[in-house]
Write an enzyme that holds these catalytic residues in place. Structure first.
Site, PDB file in Angstrom:
ATOM      1  N   ASN A 193       1.666   7.027  10.438  1.00  0.00           N
ATOM      2  CA  ASN A 193       2.474   5.820  10.640  1.00  0.00           C
ATOM      3  C   ASN A 193       3.620   6.026  11.620  1.00  0.00           C
ATOM      4  O   ASN A 193       4.252   5.052  12.041  1.00  0.00           O
ATOM      5  CB  ASN A 193       3.035   5.333   9.300  1.00  0.00           C
ATOM      6  CG  ASN A 193       1.946   4.894   8.347  1.00  0.00           C
ATOM      7  OD1 ASN A 193       0.799   4.727   8.739  1.00  0.00           O
ATOM      8  ND2 ASN A 193       2.287   4.731   7.079  1.00  0.00           N
ATOM      9  N   TYR A 217      15.586  -0.063  -6.048  1.00  0.00           N
ATOM     10  CA  TYR A 217      14.377   0.779  -6.071  1.00  0.00           C
ATOM     11  C   TYR A 217      14.498   1.878  -7.128  1.00  0.00           C
ATOM     12  O   TYR A 217      13.498   2.493  -7.498  1.00  0.00           O
ATOM     13  CB  TYR A 217      14.111   1.447  -4.717  1.00  0.00           C
ATOM     14  CG  TYR A 217      13.932   0.517  -3.537  1.00  0.00           C
ATOM     15  CD1 TYR A 217      13.757  -0.858  -3.695  1.00  0.00           C
ATOM     16  CD2 TYR A 217      13.931   1.020  -2.236  1.00  0.00           C
ATOM     17  CE1 TYR A 217      13.605  -1.692  -2.603  1.00  0.00           C
ATOM     18  CE2 TYR A 217      13.771   0.189  -1.138  1.00  0.00           C
ATOM     19  CZ  TYR A 217      13.626  -1.166  -1.327  1.00  0.00           C
ATOM     20  OH  TYR A 217      13.480  -1.983  -0.228  1.00  0.00           O
TER      21      TYR A 217
HETATM   22  P1  A2P Z   1       0.188   5.122  -0.142  1.00  0.00           P
HETATM   23  O1  A2P Z   1       1.660   5.042  -0.414  1.00  0.00           O
HETATM   24  O2  A2P Z   1      -0.635   5.424  -1.350  1.00  0.00           O
HETATM   25  O3  A2P Z   1      -0.117   6.028   1.020  1.00  0.00           O
HETATM   26  P2  A2P Z   1       3.791  -1.344   3.408  1.00  0.00           P
HETATM   27  O4  A2P Z   1       4.418  -0.333   4.295  1.00  0.00           O
HETATM   28  O5  A2P Z   1       3.366  -2.588   4.123  1.00  0.00           O
HETATM   29  O6  A2P Z   1       4.642  -1.654   2.194  1.00  0.00           O
HETATM   30  O7  A2P Z   1       2.416  -0.734   2.836  1.00  0.00           O
HETATM   31  C1  A2P Z   1       2.428   0.326   1.924  1.00  0.00           C
HETATM   32  C2  A2P Z   1       1.053   0.471   1.309  1.00  0.00           C
HETATM   33  O8  A2P Z   1       0.090   0.781   2.321  1.00  0.00           O
HETATM   34  C3  A2P Z   1       0.977   1.587   0.305  1.00  0.00           C
HETATM   35  O9  A2P Z   1       0.084   1.185  -0.697  1.00  0.00           O
HETATM   36  C4  A2P Z   1       0.429   2.756   1.092  1.00  0.00           C
HETATM   37  O10 A2P Z   1      -0.310   3.636   0.266  1.00  0.00           O
HETATM   38  C5  A2P Z   1      -0.474   2.065   2.072  1.00  0.00           C
HETATM   39  N1  A2P Z   1      -0.498   2.783   3.370  1.00  0.00           N
HETATM   40  C6  A2P Z   1       0.566   3.252   4.030  1.00  0.00           C
HETATM   41  N2  A2P Z   1       0.198   3.807   5.195  1.00  0.00           N
HETATM   42  C7  A2P Z   1      -1.145   3.687   5.278  1.00  0.00           C
HETATM   43  C8  A2P Z   1      -2.105   4.084   6.240  1.00  0.00           C
HETATM   44  N3  A2P Z   1      -1.727   4.711   7.346  1.00  0.00           N
HETATM   45  N4  A2P Z   1      -3.402   3.810   5.994  1.00  0.00           N
HETATM   46  C9  A2P Z   1      -3.778   3.180   4.848  1.00  0.00           C
HETATM   47  N5  A2P Z   1      -2.911   2.771   3.909  1.00  0.00           N
HETATM   48  C10 A2P Z   1      -1.601   3.031   4.099  1.00  0.00           C
END
Ligand code: A2P
Length: 272
Positions: free
Chosen positions: A250, A53
């Site tokens: 989250n 990363y």
């Molecule tokens: P951002 O980082 O701009 O908040 P995953 O955990 O499956 O990899 O997903 C990550 C993606 O989902 C990122 O693009 C993040 O955007 C977005 N994301 C994370 N939490 C949320 C949430 N609670 N609602 C909408 N989008 C989210």
């Protein structure tokens, strides 16, 4: 929010907080530093990074600056997928430990059974070779637990038939509609914790209709339902966000889903 402090117990007795903060695709520097710091402020006590990363230094600095005792934070990092030699593995671990500057690592994973630019290629011997280094690191107390990532049943069968320590965890891409049934069942029967990366399918899951229905019925957000679904299956979710309000959202996943809610999500088959 007890999901942040409740723990799973690995087969070697080490405990691991049930929700981890994922840092994949968070650039090094301010974004990784600020979001990790925010996660720790909100109460996350488990941070997941990787050499690949490129953000270990910022993640480590955030943990050190957070004021949270090092012993209260569970830190995972990973051996780059393309490293399949013992010397390379030793060197990569040293580099991760130096960049993180957090002392003992809590969980060290082999990032993938094959290099990312050659997915599916056969590195069984190389995986055994690097796993023996992970076993040494475990023995030496430089990491408290060891595991793999992106390993399927064949990969796990081969590795465990030729080495001593059964991985403590397998971190795989796991979300509603992508529940990795065979790998998950193998892990259950061998006491291997399944960790789920991309629990929101890197955002692609959030417009799912079943998810929306369950979210509306339960008064939760789609993201919260998606993350809670993993906990209902005893899979450890690693949601990622750089947005403070979402980092908080989250982690607010204590509310259980009913068996009907889970069944509705089990029926999702859209490929993502
Ligand atoms: P951002 O980082 O701009 O908040 P995953 O955990 O499956 O990899 O997903 C990550 C993606 O989902 C990122 O693009 C993040 O955007 C977005 N994301 C994370 N939490 C949320 C949430 N609670 N609602 C909408 N989008 C989210």
């Amino acid at each position: 929010m007890s999901a942040l402090t409740d723990v799973f117990t690995l087969s070697n007795g080490v405990t691991i907080p049930k929700v981890g903060f994922g840092t994949w695709q968070i650039p090094d520097g301010a974004p990784a530093y600020e979001s990790t710091l925010e996660a720790l402020r909100v109460g996350y006590r488990h941070i997941d990074t990787a050499r690949a990363y490129g953000n270990e230094a910022s993640v480590g600095r955030a943990v050190r600056d957070s004021g949270v005792d090092r012993g209260e934070v569970f830190l995972t990092t990973k051996l780059p997928a393309e490293v399949k030699t013992a010397a390379g593995a030793r060197e990569a671990f040293d580099a991760s430990q130096k960049a993180l500057d957090l002392g003992v690592v809590d969980l060290y994973l082999v990032h993938a059974p094959w290099p990312w630019d050659d997915m599916g290629s056969d590195h069984r011997d190389g995986n055994v070779e690097v796993w023996k280094v992970l076993e040494e690191l475990l023995d030496a107390g430089r990491t408290r637990s060891i595991g793999v990532s992106n390993f399927d049943v064949d990969d796990l069968e081969d590795l465990t038939s030729r080495t001593d320590v059964v991985p403590h965890a397998d971190q795989v891409r796991w979300f509603v509609g992508n529940t990795q049934e065979e790998t998950t069942a193998w892990c259950r029967s061998h006491d291997v914790l399944v960790e789920g990366y991309s629990p929101l399918a890197t955002g692609g899951l959030l417009d799912d209709e079943a998810l929306a229905r369950v979210a509306q019925r339960t008064g939760r957000t789609p993201a919260q339902v998606a993350i809670r679904y993993l906990l209902e299956k005893d899979v450890l979710p690693l949601p990622k966000s750089t947005t403070p309000s979402r980092i908080r959202e989250n982690a607010d996943v204590d509310a259980p889903l009913s068996p009907e809610d889970v069944a509705e999500l089990d029926a999702v088959t859209t490929r993502r």
